[in-house]
Write a protein that holds these residues in place. Structure first.
Motif, PDB file in Angstrom:
ATOM      1  N   GLN A  71       0.898 -15.703  26.450  1.00 30.11           N
ATOM      2  CA  GLN A  71       1.760 -14.989  25.497  1.00 30.11           C
ATOM      3  C   GLN A  71       1.835 -15.703  24.152  1.00 30.11           C
ATOM      4  OE1 GLN A  71       3.181 -12.081  26.238  1.00 30.11           O
ATOM      5  NE2 GLN A  71       2.450 -12.148  28.335  1.00 30.11           N
ATOM      6  N   PHE A  72       1.135 -16.854  24.035  1.00 30.63           N
ATOM      7  CA  PHE A  72       1.287 -17.668  22.830  1.00 30.63           C
ATOM      8  C   PHE A  72       1.030 -16.859  21.577  1.00 30.63           C
ATOM      9  CE2 PHE A  72      -0.352 -20.378  19.441  1.00 30.63           C
ATOM     10  CZ  PHE A  72       0.772 -21.150  19.233  1.00 30.63           C
ATOM     11  N   ASP A  73       2.005 -16.860  20.717  1.00 25.87           N
ATOM     12  CA  ASP A  73       1.951 -16.145  19.452  1.00 25.87           C
ATOM     13  C   ASP A  73       3.263 -16.478  18.746  1.00 25.87           C
ATOM     14  OD1 ASP A  73       1.271 -14.448  17.407  1.00 25.87           O
ATOM     15  OD2 ASP A  73       1.359 -12.618  18.573  1.00 25.87           O
ATOM     16  N   ASP A  74       3.331 -16.196  17.499  1.00 27.70           N
ATOM     17  CA  ASP A  74       4.577 -16.376  16.771  1.00 27.70           C
ATOM     18  C   ASP A  74       5.425 -15.136  16.996  1.00 27.70           C
ATOM     19  OD1 ASP A  74       6.461 -17.529  15.183  1.00 27.70           O
ATOM     20  OD2 ASP A  74       5.451 -17.110  13.295  1.00 27.70           O
ATOM     21  N   SER A  75       5.886 -14.975  18.248  1.00 26.58           N
ATOM     22  CA  SER A  75       6.537 -13.731  18.641  1.00 26.58           C
ATOM     23  C   SER A  75       7.831 -13.992  19.396  1.00 26.58           C
ATOM     24  CB  SER A  75       5.602 -12.925  19.540  1.00 26.58           C
ATOM     25  OG  SER A  75       5.423 -13.608  20.768  1.00 26.58           O
ATOM     26  N   LYS A  76       8.666 -12.973  19.464  1.00 24.71           N
ATOM     27  CA  LYS A  76       9.902 -13.071  20.239  1.00 24.71           C
ATOM     28  C   LYS A  76       9.594 -13.228  21.722  1.00 24.71           C
ATOM     29  CE  LYS A  76      12.639 -10.402  16.996  1.00 24.71           C
ATOM     30  NZ  LYS A  76      13.918 -10.814  16.601  1.00 24.71           N
ATOM     31  N   GLU A  77       8.554 -12.529  22.203  1.00 23.73           N
ATOM     32  CA  GLU A  77       8.226 -12.619  23.628  1.00 23.73           C
ATOM     33  C   GLU A  77       7.974 -14.067  24.026  1.00 23.73           C
ATOM     34  OE1 GLU A  77       8.042 -11.429  27.398  1.00 23.73           O
ATOM     35  OE2 GLU A  77       8.525 -10.105  25.738  1.00 23.73           O
ATOM     36  N   TYR A  78       7.219 -14.788  23.210  1.00 25.85           N
ATOM     37  CA  TYR A  78       6.883 -16.175  23.526  1.00 25.85           C
ATOM     38  C   TYR A  78       8.085 -17.106  23.358  1.00 25.85           C
ATOM     39  CZ  TYR A  78       4.497 -20.661  23.543  1.00 25.85           C
ATOM     40  OH  TYR A  78       4.112 -21.942  23.838  1.00 25.85           O
TER      41      TYR A  78
END
Length: 164
Positions: A71-78
């Motif tokens: 899920q690595f990303d600059d995201s809320k999920e991560y």
């Protein structure tokens, strides 16, 4: 940690000796739901799946594979919805004399244990995917009693109400 067990200021990563992070290692496959709090039952199941007994972990580096690296990303999920460890997992690591713990996410602790939730000096309580603070999303999904594990003031309120 803010303080060492002897009360001194905790050391930063760069102040630790390199051998604190190196040695024999095992990767444990952790199966936990989104926003899950990793505990002893998850760690025991992961050891079984990896073919290692918990009493064989003494002095080892443990890598927790939760799948969050996918899920690595600059995201809320991560960042906002990752799983994490808590006090019970910490006690389990100490009981089995684990040398070091690593994890495939942004932090070892659960996001609601941090300032991303309603803890720490900054108490950011970030806005989640619904547009509400992540603490409110958690309460809606799991209930206040479960949330109490992550916020000391809610914990005090819930435990106090139980004692009445």
């Amino acid at each position: 940690m803010e303080k060492e067990f002897d009360g001194r200021r905790a050391r930063y990563t760069h102040e630790m000796p390199v051998d604190a992070y190196t040695g024999d290692a095992v990767c444990l496959p952790i199966e936990v739901e989104r926003w899950g709090l990793i505990g002893p039952k998850h760690l025991e199941a992961a050891c079984k799946k990896a073919g290692i007994k918990p009493n064989q972990l003494e002095g080892m580096v443990i890598c927790l594979n939760t799948g969050m690296h996918r899920q690595f990303d600059d995201s809320k999920e991560y960042y906002h919805y990752s799983c994490g460890t808590g006090i019970e997992a910490g006690r389990w690591f100490v009981k089995h004399k684990v040398k070091c713990v690593a994890m495939d996410s942004q932090a070892l602790d659960h996001p609601l244990h941090t300032a991303m939730g309603n803890n720490g000096m900054t108490r950011m309580n970030l806005i989640g995917a619904s547009g509400k603070p992540i603490t409110e999303e958690y309460i809606e999904q799991f209930g206040e009693e479960a949330y109490a594990e992550f916020d000391k003031f809610t914990y005090i309120k819930v435990v106090w109400q139980r004692s009445l």
